[in-house]
Scaffold this active site. Structure first.
Site, PDB file in Angstrom:
ATOM      1  N   ASP A 287       0.846  -1.200   0.000  1.00 45.60           N
ATOM      2  CA  ASP A 287       0.000   0.000   0.000  1.00 45.60           C
ATOM      3  C   ASP A 287       0.878   1.246   0.000  1.00 45.60           C
ATOM      4  OD1 ASP A 287       0.816  -0.491   2.715  1.00 45.60           O
ATOM      5  OD2 ASP A 287      -0.794   0.794   3.447  1.00 45.60           O
TER       6      ASP A 287
ATOM      7  N   GLU B  71       0.090  -1.009   5.907  1.00 48.99           N
ATOM      8  CA  GLU B  71       1.143  -0.403   6.729  1.00 48.99           C
ATOM      9  C   GLU B  71       0.917   1.095   6.886  1.00 48.99           C
ATOM     10  OE1 GLU B  71       4.819   1.349   8.137  1.00 48.99           O
ATOM     11  OE2 GLU B  71       3.796   1.816   6.268  1.00 48.99           O
TER      12      GLU B  71
HETATM   13  N1  BES Z   1       8.563   3.200   5.429  1.00 43.56           N
HETATM   14  C1  BES Z   1       7.936   4.033   6.389  1.00 43.56           C
HETATM   15  C2  BES Z   1       8.636   4.040   7.724  1.00 43.56           C
HETATM   16  C3  BES Z   1       9.982   4.711   7.715  1.00 43.56           C
HETATM   17  C4  BES Z   1      10.085   6.035   7.371  1.00 43.56           C
HETATM   18  C5  BES Z   1      11.092   4.006   8.080  1.00 43.56           C
HETATM   19  C6  BES Z   1      11.305   6.656   7.366  1.00 43.56           C
HETATM   20  C7  BES Z   1      12.304   4.611   8.074  1.00 43.56           C
HETATM   21  C8  BES Z   1      12.419   5.935   7.694  1.00 43.56           C
HETATM   22  C9  BES Z   1       6.506   3.557   6.597  1.00 43.56           C
HETATM   23  O1  BES Z   1       5.859   3.251   5.388  1.00 43.56           O
HETATM   24  C10 BES Z   1       5.698   4.663   7.210  1.00 43.56           C
HETATM   25  O2  BES Z   1       5.501   5.666   6.600  1.00 43.56           O
HETATM   26  N2  BES Z   1       5.219   4.426   8.426  1.00 43.56           N
HETATM   27  C11 BES Z   1       4.322   5.295   9.071  1.00 43.56           C
HETATM   28  C12 BES Z   1       3.674   4.496  10.170  1.00 43.56           C
HETATM   29  C13 BES Z   1       2.293   4.912  10.563  1.00 43.56           C
HETATM   30  C14 BES Z   1       1.330   5.039   9.450  1.00 43.56           C
HETATM   31  C15 BES Z   1       1.761   3.995  11.651  1.00 43.56           C
HETATM   32  C16 BES Z   1       5.052   6.490   9.644  1.00 43.56           C
HETATM   33  O3  BES Z   1       6.226   6.371  10.049  1.00 43.56           O
HETATM   34  O4  BES Z   1       4.471   7.572   9.658  1.00 43.56           O
HETATM   35 MN    MN Z   2       7.035   2.119   4.200  1.00 43.33          MN
HETATM   36 MN    MN Z   3       5.234   5.165   4.473  1.00 50.25          MN
END
Ligand code: BES
Ligand code: MN
Ligand code: MN
Length: 464
Positions: A88, A153
């Site tokens: 997603d 996610e």
């Molecule tokens: N891939 C990201 C997480 C991430 C961002 C890891 C930057 C390392 C560096 C993931 O898809 C994401 O955006 N996660 C969300 C989580 C939330 C929706 C619960 C986030 O970090 O905002």
């Molecule tokens: Mn991600």
């Molecule tokens: Mn993300």
């Protein structure tokens, strides 16, 4: 490995055509009108995984968007890697700011632009292509592989913990590998060993029971927008510390050794500020930028609305004002506890002139993973082979909620092997993935599968 690597080299063009196909499907998990596209993406992955020679390929239902599973388990006596990723993506808006359409992947310079190119469809594709290289050259892999790709996610992985606990046998593995993070900088490969958690809140302030004429009523009624903005402004003190009572109670203190390690990283505040178009950075006093990004909690207002924002003037005293506020968490904070503290704090600081409602939208726990495991040692070796340079160890400010659930439910640590870059516009217009890192990532993934068994053996011996 030679044959594998030259297969990867000689199929660049086809890999690009295929990843463009995957990126063309608008798999935005948060928008219900995109539900069919989510299913289409899962189907696309299923077919693709079948075609490259993976087995037991299936779409598994959850209460939300489906999970895609596949495996290849014929490496008898060898360790099993569970590869997690998410298909997603975030919404593409504001779409006007994209140079080329978000779901028409386009190469410009050394980058491939599309929503999901870096986060995370591009990175899950890296593993699929590395697997293909093995399976199309002799038909075997040096390790056992399981894939789990989820579709939620970006909306907090709400249904995944239940799925994991109901499929413990299916997901049994020795190590989890996740490529959903970044490298420290271009040409600087990295192993990530910590992620922040998240508590995402919505606040609703209600004043009068209806919008009012601001002339007839202004002076007698407290304006909810003014109340809310004042409350938000008070959530940080003059040192940039969060004022929510109890916020820092469970924050793990940075060790001297870790602070020293951060200081050794090739970082420059001035260059960083300049890259963001800023004259000056901001943050909690007493901590360096990397410490604040990786190991300190933060609180951000993500959106705020209320009253009149259309064309021209409207003299209204609004009935309601809203804000979305999220907090990034670090070990050993808990999202449920912080959400409660936040609600309590907002209620405590709310004046009697209004009422306030606080809702918890989603969240995830902060994660810290061991760095001396065989899984991480194999990652270090693979990154060095894939990128020609020793990787460094870093933390990340973002969140991947399932990491802590994997540990809790399956007892398995995750290795965070990210190939994105911090400036690739994840969640923003003009997201891209750097093509050197895309292909370097495929080679690194191939090396990883090849290296792991050796490290696994020696790691086992030592621990025995
Ligand atoms: N891939 C990201 C997480 C991430 C961002 C890891 C930057 C390392 C560096 C993931 O898809 C994401 O955006 N996660 C969300 C989580 C939330 C929706 C619960 C986030 O970090 O905002
Ligand atoms: Mn991600
Ligand atoms: Mn993300």
């Amino acid at each position: 490995m030679k044959k594998i690597l030259s297969y990867i080299e000689s199929h660049h063009d086809r890999y690009l055509l295929e990843v463009k196909e995957l990126l063309a499907i608008p798999s935005v998990s948060s928008q219900s009108e995109r539900k069919p596209e989510m299913r289409r993406t899962a189907e696309w992955l299923k077919n693709h995984m079948k075609n490259i020679g993976l087995q037991n390929v299936q779409i598994l239902e959850t209460e939300g968007h489906p999970v895609v599973y596949a495996d290849w388990l014929s490496a008898v006596g060898k360790p099993t890697i569970l590869i997690y990723g998410h298909y997603d993506v975030q919404p593409e808006d504001p779409v006007d700011l994209w140079t080329t359409p978000p779901f028409e992947a386009t190469i410009r310079g050394e980058n491939l632009y599309a929503r999901g190119a870096s986060d995370d469809k591009g990175q899950i594709f890296i593993h699929l292509k590395a697997i293909e290289a093995f399976l199309k050259n002799g038909g075997t892999l040096p390790v056992n592989i399981k894939f789990i790709f989820e579709g939620e996610e970006e909306i907090g992985s709400d249904n995944l913990p239940k799925f994991v606990s109901e499929h413990k046998d299916l997901l049994k593995a020795d190590v989890i590998v996740i490529s959903d993070s970044g490298m420290f900088a271009k040409g600087v490969p990295s192993v990530t060993y910590a992620l922040r958690g998240l508590a995402y809140m919505e606040v609703e302030v209600t004043g009068p029971n209806s919008d009012l004429h601001s002339g007839s009523f202004g002076g007698s009624v407290h304006n909810p927008i003014q109340v809310l903005t004042k409350m938000i402004a008070s959530l940080h003190d003059k040192n940039g510390r969060i004022t929510v009572k109890g916020m820092y109670d469970d924050v793990r203190t940075l060790t001297k050794a870790e602070r020293a390690a951060f200081k050794k990283l090739p970082w420059n505040d001035k260059t960083y500020a300049k890259s963001l178009g800023l004259k000056q950075l901001y943050g909690e006093k007493g901590f360096t930028t990397l410490e604040r990004l990786w190991a300190r909690p933060t609180l951000e207002c993500n959106g705020i609305w209320g009253g009149y924002t259309g064309e021209g003037a409207k003299t209204v005293l609004p009935s309601k004002a809203f804000a979305k506020i999220s907090m990034r968490l670090v070990p050993d904070q808990s999202s449920a506890k912080i959400a409660k503290l936040f609600e309590k704090h907002m209620k405590a600081i709310a004046p009697k002139t209004i009422s306030v409602k606080v809702r918890y939208l989603n969240g995830g726990e902060p994660a810290i993973t061991p760095v001396d495991s065989p899984g991480v040692k194999a990652a270090v070796a693979a990154l060095e082979k894939g990128f020609g340079k020793k990787p460094l160890y870093q933390r990340e400010g973002g969140s991947i909620p399932i990491v802590v659930d994997f540990k809790r439910l399956l007892g398995i640590d995750s290795v965070l092997l990210g190939f994105g870059l911090p400036d690739e516009n994840a969640h923003a217009p003009n997201e891209f993935i750097n093509l050197d890192n895309f292909f370097g990532g495929i080679k690194t993934a191939a090396h990883y599968y090849n290296e792991l068994p050796q490290f696994w053996k020696s790691g086992k011996k030592k621990n025995a």
